[in-house]
Design a protein around this motif. Sequence first.
Motif, PDB file in Angstrom:
ATOM      1  N   ARG A   5       0.882  -1.334   0.148  1.00 17.09           N
ATOM      2  CA  ARG A   5      -0.133  -0.090   0.092  1.00 17.09           C
ATOM      3  C   ARG A   5       0.842   1.285  -0.169  1.00 17.09           C
ATOM      4  NH1 ARG A   5      -4.037   2.636  -1.976  1.00 17.09           N
ATOM      5  NH2 ARG A   5      -4.899   4.032  -0.601  1.00 17.09           N
ATOM      6  N   TYR A   6       1.867   1.346   0.889  1.00 12.89           N
ATOM      7  CA  TYR A   6       2.778   2.538   0.882  1.00 12.89           C
ATOM      8  C   TYR A   6       3.607   2.681  -0.369  1.00 12.89           C
ATOM      9  CZ  TYR A   6       1.981   3.337   5.742  1.00 12.89           C
ATOM     10  OH  TYR A   6       1.450   3.767   7.030  1.00 12.89           O
ATOM     11  N   LYS A   7       4.005   1.688  -1.143  1.00 12.16           N
ATOM     12  CA  LYS A   7       4.522   1.466  -2.512  1.00 12.16           C
ATOM     13  C   LYS A   7       3.563   2.062  -3.425  1.00 12.16           C
ATOM     14  CE  LYS A   7       6.176  -1.930  -5.682  1.00 12.16           C
ATOM     15  NZ  LYS A   7       6.413  -3.327  -5.961  1.00 12.16           N
ATOM     16  N   GLU A   8       2.292   1.886  -3.477  1.00 18.71           N
ATOM     17  CA  GLU A   8       1.399   2.310  -4.234  1.00 18.71           C
ATOM     18  C   GLU A   8       1.192   3.789  -4.167  1.00 18.71           C
ATOM     19  OE1 GLU A   8      -2.184   0.176  -3.461  1.00 18.71           O
ATOM     20  OE2 GLU A   8      -1.613  -1.582  -4.794  1.00 18.71           O
ATOM     21  N   LEU A   9       1.180   4.181  -2.708  1.00 20.75           N
ATOM     22  CA  LEU A   9       0.928   5.430  -2.295  1.00 20.75           C
ATOM     23  C   LEU A   9       2.347   6.535  -2.908  1.00 20.75           C
ATOM     24  CD1 LEU A   9      -0.606   5.524   1.109  1.00 20.75           C
ATOM     25  CD2 LEU A   9      -1.598   6.331  -0.744  1.00 20.75           C
TER      26      LEU A   9
END
Length: 86
Positions: A5-9
């Motif tokens: 999720r942090y990678k996507e953000l």
Amino acid sequence: MLARRYKELAGVYNRSDYIDRAVSEYKQAITADPESLFLRVELAELYWRVSRVGDAIHAAEDVLKSDPNYPDAHQLLARIYWHMLG
């Protein structure tokens, strides 16, 4: 899941705090499951996407030391080297 999720953000907003958090989450996940080659390749891909090419290559090569036939690591290295040629 948090790391992804942090990678996507980080990809959407290009904020260094999301990148740092994604790296941290991947490292924690790898610590919890040190045999997971999938997590190591995901971390290597994150490094590549944020222009930490040296770290990405090193992480992918470490995966190949554990399993020389791991296809995701080969694919990532191929993309990195292909991109470097262009």
